[in-house]
Design a protein around this motif. Structure first.
Motif, PDB file in Angstrom:
ATOM      1  N   VAL A 176      38.180  53.386  45.180  1.00  0.00           N
ATOM      2  CA  VAL A 176      37.875  53.664  43.759  1.00  0.00           C
ATOM      3  C   VAL A 176      39.129  53.684  42.903  1.00  0.00           C
ATOM      4  N   GLN A 177      40.150  54.431  43.510  1.00  0.00           N
ATOM      5  CA  GLN A 177      41.411  54.526  42.783  1.00  0.00           C
ATOM      6  C   GLN A 177      42.141  53.089  42.542  1.00  0.00           C
ATOM      7  N   ARG A 178      41.791  52.180  43.620  1.00  0.00           N
ATOM      8  CA  ARG A 178      42.650  50.969  43.593  1.00  0.00           C
ATOM      9  C   ARG A 178      41.732  49.905  42.579  1.00  0.00           C
ATOM     10  N   TYR A 179      40.450  50.326  42.355  1.00  0.00           N
ATOM     11  CA  TYR A 179      39.609  49.392  41.555  1.00  0.00           C
ATOM     12  C   TYR A 179      40.200  49.762  39.970  1.00  0.00           C
ATOM     13  N   HIS A 277      36.831  40.974  38.857  1.00  0.00           N
ATOM     14  CA  HIS A 277      37.711  41.300  37.773  1.00  0.00           C
ATOM     15  C   HIS A 277      39.014  40.407  38.019  1.00  0.00           C
ATOM     16  N   LEU A 278      39.326  40.341  39.184  1.00  0.00           N
ATOM     17  CA  LEU A 278      40.653  39.533  39.691  1.00  0.00           C
ATOM     18  C   LEU A 278      40.417  37.996  39.394  1.00  0.00           C
ATOM     19  N   GLU A 279      39.219  37.628  39.670  1.00  0.00           N
ATOM     20  CA  GLU A 279      38.877  36.001  39.476  1.00  0.00           C
ATOM     21  C   GLU A 279      38.879  35.871  38.106  1.00  0.00           C
ATOM     22  N   ARG A 294      45.201  39.460  43.695  1.00  0.00           N
ATOM     23  CA  ARG A 294      43.859  39.181  44.502  1.00  0.00           C
ATOM     24  C   ARG A 294      44.201  39.010  45.893  1.00  0.00           C
ATOM     25  N   HIS A 295      45.352  38.355  46.418  1.00  0.00           N
ATOM     26  CA  HIS A 295      45.805  38.385  47.731  1.00  0.00           C
ATOM     27  C   HIS A 295      45.747  39.748  48.290  1.00  0.00           C
ATOM     28  N   LYS A 296      46.529  40.747  47.523  1.00  0.00           N
ATOM     29  CA  LYS A 296      46.693  41.971  48.067  1.00  0.00           C
ATOM     30  C   LYS A 296      45.386  42.656  48.468  1.00  0.00           C
ATOM     31  N   VAL A 299      43.536  41.335  51.391  1.00  0.00           N
ATOM     32  CA  VAL A 299      43.980  41.993  52.552  1.00  0.00           C
ATOM     33  C   VAL A 299      43.334  43.272  52.779  1.00  0.00           C
ATOM     34  N   LEU A 300      43.527  44.141  51.708  1.00  0.00           N
ATOM     35  CA  LEU A 300      43.262  45.665  51.818  1.00  0.00           C
ATOM     36  C   LEU A 300      41.560  45.678  52.160  1.00  0.00           C
ATOM     37  N   ILE A 301      40.732  44.650  51.470  1.00  0.00           N
ATOM     38  CA  ILE A 301      39.456  44.545  51.945  1.00  0.00           C
ATOM     39  C   ILE A 301      39.213  44.301  53.339  1.00  0.00           C
ATOM     40  N   ALA A 302      39.836  43.180  53.784  1.00  0.00           N
ATOM     41  CA  ALA A 302      39.712  43.064  55.289  1.00  0.00           C
ATOM     42  C   ALA A 302      40.182  44.001  56.276  1.00  0.00           C
ATOM     43  N   THR A 303      41.193  44.865  55.942  1.00  0.00           N
ATOM     44  CA  THR A 303      41.507  45.903  56.814  1.00  0.00           C
ATOM     45  C   THR A 303      40.610  46.962  56.568  1.00  0.00           C
TER      46      THR A 303
END
Length: 407
Positions: A176-179, A277-279, A294-296, A299-303
């Motif tokens: 939530v904080q990252r968003y 939002h990034l798109e 968006r790339h970061k 990667v975070l979402i994948a992790t």
């Protein structure tokens, strides 16, 4: 499993017979001690993950007879070799990685922000759990024979589930904080709110683990000459199995829905909105760094996705299935898979440092400096040199433009 009840000669599903304490010394004797029992002795149902408190029972300690399939699992390389190897990986990788991360968050990063606060608490949770894992390793290598007493078994179980659900809540808060940062990079970062949320999480986790300390988790298994910790359960009334497991049943159902399912939904929604939002920023070309962010984020979402798919989703699904089957008096035929999923849940301690690495640029920089054994004085010198070089470069470019203008 099906075990023969020698009291009345009938066959019951999952109902072994209690054996008196005085047969402990003769556990390897082939004599059938159940022939000496009469109707005054209770019948015990075998389960695999929770042992009700039997202090007030006429028999303070009992021998529980399990079926052949369960006995084979407890003696198999799955529990005596594979599981301890996974736990060794958690200790060797997860403990030092999270300890270093905690040190970086506390002493290296000067400007504390909400993300760092959430990650520091996540690292602390992993460290507090990992320090107890050597007991688990010894237990499995010792043939699933727990020799450290009921108290330490309860502590191990409490820290295991406390770490699991505490990690889920911290990851949800971090998402939530990252968003918020992605959507509004210039929004005010309130550390007091983050600290208050973390304190609430710790209070909630410690409070909700109290029921785990109200029941005995160790069970003496007849024929195997071992004492299991949180792997075999004794239920006293075969006619009302739910009465013996209602507290753990409600606990795991509550935690799997409120503390797992709801945060999981929050995380999914948050990352979907973040990517949307990034798109949108990339299409509108509003922010030149949108593609990098968006790339970061990917990667975070994948992790996080790998962490949930490997550690949290299988274990929580199996916990719900396991206790539902137990509540209706059915046997959990997926015992081996159930035990493995609980072990895989501990691997989140190895995956969490990757979340820190991909979330925080400061964390990556300070980890690199820590591994290179750079002191604060050295870092200040490096920062001064880099700043001086940047200033000289900008001055040089400015002078070049001035000379061209004079021409």
């Amino acid at each position: 499993m099906v075990v023969e009840d020698d009291i009345d000669g009938t066959t019951h599903s999952s109902y072994p017979v209690v054996v008196e304490d005085n047969v402990y010394d003769d556990i390897n004797n082939e004599t059938d001690y159940t022939e000496e029992l009469d109707d005054s002795y209770p019948v015990v149902v075998v389960d695999y993950s929770f042992t009700p408190n039997v202090v007030n029972h006429p028999q303070d300690k009992v021998l529980v007879r399990v079926d052949n399939a369960t006995a084979e699992t407890l003696n198999s390389p799955v529990t005596t070799i594979f599981l301890p190897i996974l736990y060794i990986i958690v200790v060797v990788v997860g403990l030092p990685a999270n300890a270093m991360a905690l040190w970086v968050f506390l002493f290296r990063i000067k400007e504390k922000h909400p993300s760092a606060i959430y990650m520091a608490n996540l690292a602390l949770s992993d460290v507090l759990f990992a320090i107890w894992i050597p007991l688990k390793i010894s237990y499995h290598f010792n043939g699933n024979d727990w020799i450290y007493g009921e108290g330490l078994c309860k502590v191990l179980v409490g820290f295991f589930y406390g770490n699991m659900y505490g990690s889920i809540l911290c990851i949800a808060c971090l998402s939530v904080q990252r968003y918020r940062v992605v959507v509004d990079p210039f929004s005010e970062q309130n550390n007091k709110v983050a600290i208050g949320v973390c304190v609430s999480i710790w209070v909630f986790i410690w409070t909700t683990t109290i029921p785990l300390y109200q029941y005995d988790h160790t069970v003496r298994v007849k024929g195997l000459n071992i004492t299991t910790c949180h792997d075999v359960t004794a239920i006293w009334d075969k006619n009302d199995t739910f009465a013996s497991i209602k507290f753990p049943y409600y606990y795991f159902i509550l935690m799997s829905t409120v503390v797992f399912l709801i945060p999981c939904i929050v995380i999914v929604v948050t990352y979907v909105l973040m990517l949307w939002h990034l798109e949108k920023k990339i299409v509108c070309n509003v922010n030149s760094t949108a593609a990098k962010n968006r790339h970061k984020a990917l990667v975070l979402i994948a992790t996080v996705l790998v962490t949930f798919l490997v550690c949290f989703i299988p274990s929580n699904i199996m916990l719900v299935i396991h206790y539902y089957l137990l509540s209706i008096g059915e046997t959990n035929t997926g015992y081996s898979f159930y035990i493995i999923t609980l072990c895989l849940a501990s691997l989140n301690s190895c995956l969490d440092p990757f979340i820190y690495y991909f979330v925080s640029d400061d964390f990556r920089k300070h980890v690199k400096n820590t591994l290179l054994c750079r002191s604060r004085r050295t870092l200040k010198r490096i920062e001064y040199v880099e700043k001086h070089c940047r200033n000289n470069k900008s001055d040089g470019s400015g002078n070049t433009e001035s000379s061209r203008g004079g021409e």
